[in-house]
Design a protein around this motif. Structure first.
Motif, short mmCIF file in Angstrom:
data_model
loop_
_atom_site.label_atom_id
_atom_site.label_comp_id
_atom_site.label_asym_id
_atom_site.label_seq_id
_atom_site.Cartn_x
_atom_site.Cartn_y
_atom_site.Cartn_z
N PRO A 184 -2.92 -8.88 5.63
CA PRO A 184 -3.93 -8.80 4.44
C PRO A 184 -5.48 -8.29 4.53
CG PRO A 184 -2.59 -10.84 4.48
CD PRO A 184 -2.46 -10.12 5.91
N GLU A 185 -5.81 -8.52 5.74
CA GLU A 185 -7.39 -8.17 5.99
C GLU A 185 -7.37 -6.65 6.03
OE1 GLU A 185 -8.60 -10.52 9.31
OE2 GLU A 185 -8.61 -12.43 8.20
N LYS A 186 -6.44 -6.08 6.37
CA LYS A 186 -6.31 -4.70 6.38
C LYS A 186 -5.58 -3.81 5.01
CE LYS A 186 -7.62 -4.11 10.87
NZ LYS A 186 -8.77 -3.52 11.11
N GLY A 187 -5.64 -4.76 3.98
CA GLY A 187 -5.18 -4.12 2.82
C GLY A 187 -3.68 -4.33 2.54
N LEU A 188 -2.79 -4.82 3.54
CA LEU A 188 -1.62 -4.68 3.48
C LEU A 188 -0.95 -6.15 2.89
CD1 LEU A 188 -0.48 -2.61 6.39
CD2 LEU A 188 -0.95 -1.90 4.26
N ARG A 189 -0.56 -6.37 1.81
CA ARG A 189 0.09 -7.66 1.14
C ARG A 189 1.08 -7.64 1.06
NH1 ARG A 189 -4.40 -10.66 0.50
NH2 ARG A 189 -6.42 -9.75 0.27
N GLY A 190 1.86 -8.90 1.16
CA GLY A 190 3.19 -9.21 0.81
C GLY A 190 4.30 -9.01 1.79
N ASN A 191 3.80 -9.22 3.20
CA ASN A 191 4.54 -8.96 4.37
C ASN A 191 5.19 -10.30 4.81
OD1 ASN A 191 2.91 -6.19 4.86
ND2 ASN A 191 5.16 -6.05 5.00
#
Length: 356
Positions: A320-327
């Motif tokens: 999430p801190e790299k902008g990738l959410r929902g994993n």
């Protein structure tokens, strides 16, 4: 006829955009499989072919089973992939919704790929000790523990494909141990795998992370380790082991392992990166599944700090801190796995582990 052709073209374009079809053929120069490591329990008596007994025969077991593919014009260092708890090498192959997994993604990026089944699991099921495989109904529990959601509902905006057939495919790839789990047996087998693959980057998932650290202290063939969601067995040197982290987890408080300083320092010889997905709280949670992963991430940061204090190079990346959410726990097999792979590729490039 024209309308039908137009529809077909549109469908083909949609598939290409979704990554379901490869833009270019993949050329494989060599592929094969082998067993690595393991032990032999020797016969106790002479063998009588007319009166066969177990005591008169050897037993080979506790080895790893490996399948490998080497693409044309391959990069220097292979990627050796190790699965996590309840899984086997399938975890890195085709995703539950039928797209390319990390196996094909990194083959197409020029890496030699080795997929491992650890001892007493999957294709390496033959053990030297007794075991039982009970028919156990536990899928709703692991749906929660793997942070997919609270059964039967997925967490909001999940990257895990939520259709019924994808979930069916996922549950059918779960694989039991044929005998008791033994991290040291697994690490010795992994060290033997690396003797055959030669110098390599070890890529682990979940419970395989702990095996990875043990292997990293045994083998001089490791050029780097990438660990996806390690959830146990972080090793600290004597005198630096942190206190257990209190949790509401079904597994109790989260504890670290103690190893000799001499062994621990071997983890400073190469770069290490750790990745975690989403739905992991920063503060204690009454959700026992999520609170386990809160503690795991906290311990991972403490461990990274310890390795780095001793001259190592460890980075912990929370998606999430790299902008990738929902994993979820299976971030490398979800709808955005190409973006997850891109992060890993960037790390490999930065550490000069993608050279040819």
């Amino acid at each position: 006829m024209f309308a039908a052709a137009t529809k077909l073209s549109a469908s083909l374009a949609a598939l290409l955009l979704a990554g379901a079809l490869s833009a270019a053929p993949l050329s494989i120069e060599k592929q094969g499989s082998f067993a690595a490591g393991g032990t032999v329990v020797p016969a106790k008596t002479a063998y009588d072919p007319y009166h066969p007994t177990a005591d008169g025969q050897d037993l080979h077991g506790d080895h790893a089973f490996v399948r490998y593919q080497i693409p044309t014009d391959a990069r220097t260092y292979p990627l050796v992939f190790l699965h996590g708890h309840g899984e086997f090498s399938k975890t890195w192959e085709t995703t539950p919704d039928g797209r390319d997994g990390f196996q094909n993604i990194f083959l197409s990026r020029g890496f030699k790929v080795y997929l491992v089944d650890q001892p007493r699991r999957g294709g390496a099921g033959k053990a030297t000790v007794k075991g039982e495989i009970p028919a156990k109904s536990d899928e709703a529990f692991f749906f929660g523990q793997f942070r997919m959601g609270m059964w039967p509902k997925f967490y909001e905006n999940s990257q895990f494909p939520e259709d019924a057939e994808s979930l069916n495919q996922f549950f059918r790839q779960m694989t039991p141990n044929t005998a008791p789990y033994d991290a040291k047996v697994n690490a010795r087998a992994m060290a033997a795998v690396l003797e055959k693959s030669d110098d390599a980057v070890l890529v682990t998932h979940s419970q395989g992370g702990g095996i990875g650290w043990l292997t990293g202290m045994m083998s001089d063939r490791i050029k780097g380790i990438a660990s996806y969601e390690p959830g146990s067995n972080f090793p600290f040197p004597k005198g630096e082991v942190p206190a257990p982290i209190r949790t509401s987890s079904f597994f109790g408080d989260f504890k670290a392992d103690e190893v000799p300083l001499e062994d621990f320092k071997k983890l400073t010889r190469y770069p290490i990166v750790i990745y975690y997905g989403d739905y992991i709280p920063k503060e204690p949670s009454t959700n026992p599944h999520l609170d386990y992963w809160r503690a795991a991430v906290k311990m991972a940061h403490l461990w990274a700090d310890a390795v780095n204090r001793h001259g190592g190079d460890v980075e912990v990346i929370e998606l999430p801190e790299k902008g990738l959410r929902g994993n979820t726990h299976f971030l490398f097999a979800e709808k955005n796995n190409l973006e997850v792979a891109d992060l890993f590729s960037a790390w490999l490039k930065d550490k000069k582990l993608d050279i040819r």
